[in-house]
Design a protein around this motif. Structure first.
Motif, PDB file in Angstrom:
ATOM      1  N   ALA A  98      17.481  27.333  52.299  1.00 35.17           N
ATOM      2  CA  ALA A  98      18.956  27.383  52.744  1.00 35.17           C
ATOM      3  C   ALA A  98      19.172  26.840  54.413  1.00 35.17           C
ATOM      4  O   ALA A  98      20.064  26.023  54.498  1.00 35.17           O
ATOM      5  N   ALA A  99      18.374  27.278  55.280  1.00 32.12           N
ATOM      6  CA  ALA A  99      18.376  26.863  56.477  1.00 32.12           C
ATOM      7  C   ALA A  99      18.420  25.355  56.801  1.00 32.12           C
ATOM      8  O   ALA A  99      19.047  24.881  57.501  1.00 32.12           O
ATOM      9  N   GLY A 100      17.681  24.851  56.208  1.00 27.56           N
ATOM     10  CA  GLY A 100      17.259  23.309  56.349  1.00 27.56           C
ATOM     11  C   GLY A 100      18.433  22.471  55.740  1.00 27.56           C
ATOM     12  O   GLY A 100      18.494  21.294  55.919  1.00 27.56           O
ATOM     13  N   SER A 101      19.257  23.039  54.716  1.00 22.62           N
ATOM     14  CA  SER A 101      20.457  22.155  53.985  1.00 22.62           C
ATOM     15  C   SER A 101      21.701  22.878  54.450  1.00 22.62           C
ATOM     16  O   SER A 101      22.705  22.240  53.944  1.00 22.62           O
ATOM     17  N   GLY A 102      21.571  23.561  55.469  1.00 22.79           N
ATOM     18  CA  GLY A 102      22.963  24.326  55.707  1.00 22.79           C
ATOM     19  C   GLY A 102      23.923  24.986  54.894  1.00 22.79           C
ATOM     20  O   GLY A 102      24.869  25.118  54.836  1.00 22.79           O
ATOM     21  N   ILE A 103      22.874  25.672  54.036  1.00 23.99           N
ATOM     22  CA  ILE A 103      23.333  26.505  52.905  1.00 23.99           C
ATOM     23  C   ILE A 103      23.374  27.983  53.511  1.00 23.99           C
ATOM     24  O   ILE A 103      22.764  28.486  54.194  1.00 23.99           O
ATOM     25  N   PRO A 104      24.631  28.683  53.289  1.00 24.89           N
ATOM     26  CA  PRO A 104      24.831  29.944  53.832  1.00 24.89           C
ATOM     27  C   PRO A 104      24.007  30.979  53.292  1.00 24.89           C
ATOM     28  O   PRO A 104      23.353  30.938  52.284  1.00 24.89           O
ATOM     29  N   ASP A 105      23.375  32.102  54.260  1.00 24.42           N
ATOM     30  CA  ASP A 105      22.473  33.034  53.613  1.00 24.42           C
ATOM     31  C   ASP A 105      22.562  33.767  52.532  1.00 24.42           C
ATOM     32  O   ASP A 105      21.863  34.177  51.738  1.00 24.42           O
ATOM     33  N   ARG A 106      24.055  34.041  52.467  1.00 26.24           N
ATOM     34  CA  ARG A 106      24.573  34.796  51.193  1.00 26.24           C
ATOM     35  C   ARG A 106      24.104  34.107  49.951  1.00 26.24           C
ATOM     36  O   ARG A 106      24.007  34.925  48.917  1.00 26.24           O
ATOM     37  N   ARG A 107      24.037  32.822  49.909  1.00 26.15           N
ATOM     38  CA  ARG A 107      23.702  32.173  48.859  1.00 26.15           C
ATOM     39  C   ARG A 107      22.361  32.395  48.207  1.00 26.15           C
ATOM     40  O   ARG A 107      21.963  32.587  46.903  1.00 26.15           O
ATOM     41  N   VAL A 108      21.256  32.845  49.223  1.00 24.92           N
ATOM     42  CA  VAL A 108      20.023  33.412  48.778  1.00 24.92           C
ATOM     43  C   VAL A 108      20.141  34.518  47.968  1.00 24.92           C
ATOM     44  O   VAL A 108      19.595  34.680  46.782  1.00 24.92           O
ATOM     45  N   GLU A 109      20.964  35.582  48.361  1.00 25.53           N
ATOM     46  CA  GLU A 109      21.031  36.836  47.404  1.00 25.53           C
ATOM     47  C   GLU A 109      21.915  36.682  46.326  1.00 25.53           C
ATOM     48  O   GLU A 109      21.555  37.036  45.102  1.00 25.53           O
ATOM     49  N   GLU A 110      22.512  35.710  46.139  1.00 22.29           N
ATOM     50  CA  GLU A 110      23.342  35.095  44.763  1.00 22.29           C
ATOM     51  C   GLU A 110      22.153  34.684  44.068  1.00 22.29           C
ATOM     52  O   GLU A 110      22.275  35.108  42.598  1.00 22.29           O
TER      53      GLU A 110
END
Length: 255
Positions: A98-110
């Protein structure tokens, strides 16, 4: 949309993919079938920019994979279940992506919740069973909420509940208008999951049709597939001859 235009790949004197042309459209699950060695994995790798075609193009939304600005946000893929560092937790693995693609951390939990791994997110991924690793691979594919998804043998290692889950997931993703392309050797599962089929043999296109149309050619989709790919199978044999061999072996063992 995924497009293959004259897609060709050689390894030495072996032609793995031979002038392949097809389209994978959004809104339906498209199954990708072929005998062992037919070029399915090589084709998927070329679509994802992991292998360079010798000629032709593999396009996603009219662009090559390397031309995409934020690939994970546009294309999600599961090619290898254990494509992660075994020492990292499932959560850490997804956070790094996620960090390498500018994806917010909350998406990980989702996505951990979506694939049923929320309770084991802190466990080392290297200790996961094949089925859990497969679910983590699906989570990584979904991470960027992409419009295009490719799955290579997604039910490997899954129990019956997991197989139904991935089947329903792929159908739901297609129903949202996404492009879903799934390769499998389980014809019966593709019959329950896909609406459209691309069938190849020895790297060449054999059929680009609906599941219903191909099934109508014979008593079942499986029989229609075998009839279509009979001359493209990597290994062929005479079932009657095999039976005779087994019978002879049985007589030998009895004596």
């Amino acid at each position: 949309m995924i497009e293959a235009r004259g897609l060709t790949k050689r390894y030495g004197s072996t032609v793995a993919v031979d002038r392949l042309d097809f389209e994978v459209r959004p809104g339906v699950v498209t199954g990708f079938l072929g005998p062992n060695g037919s070029g399915k994995s090589t084709t998927m790798r070329m679509i994802l920019g992991l292998d360079e075609p010798d000629s032709g193009d593999a396009l996603i939304g009219g662009r090559r994979y390397r031309e995409l600005g934020w690939p994970l946000r546009e294309v999600g893929a599961l090619l290898e279940a254990r494509a992660f560092h075994p020492g990292r937790s499932a959560r850490s693995h997804l956070r790094a992506l996620a960090a390498g693609s500018g994806i917010p951390d909350r998406r990980v939990e989702e996505v951990l919740g979506a694939v049923g791994l929320a309770d084991v997110g802190r466990r080392r991924a290297g200790a996961f069973s094949l089925g859990m690793a497969q679910r983590l691979g699906v989570a990584a594919a979904l991470l960027g909420d992409p419009g295009v998804l490719l799955f290579d043998e997604p039910v490997n290692g899954l129990d019956p509940e997991g197989i139904r889950w991935i089947r329903d997931l792929m159908k739901a993703l297609a129903a949202e208008g996404r492009t879903v392309f799934v390769s499998s050797h389980l014809i019966s599962e593709i019959a329950l999951t896909a609406e459209h089929l691309v069938v190849i043999g020895r790297g060449r296109l054999l059929a680009d049709t609906s599941v219903a149309e191909l099934s109508a050619r014979s008593v079942s989709l499986e029989d229609a597939f075998f009839a279509l790919t009979r001359d493209s199978a990597e290994y062929r044999g005479d079932p009657a001859a095999r039976g005779s061999d087994l019978e002879a072996q049985g007589r030998g063992g009895a004596s």
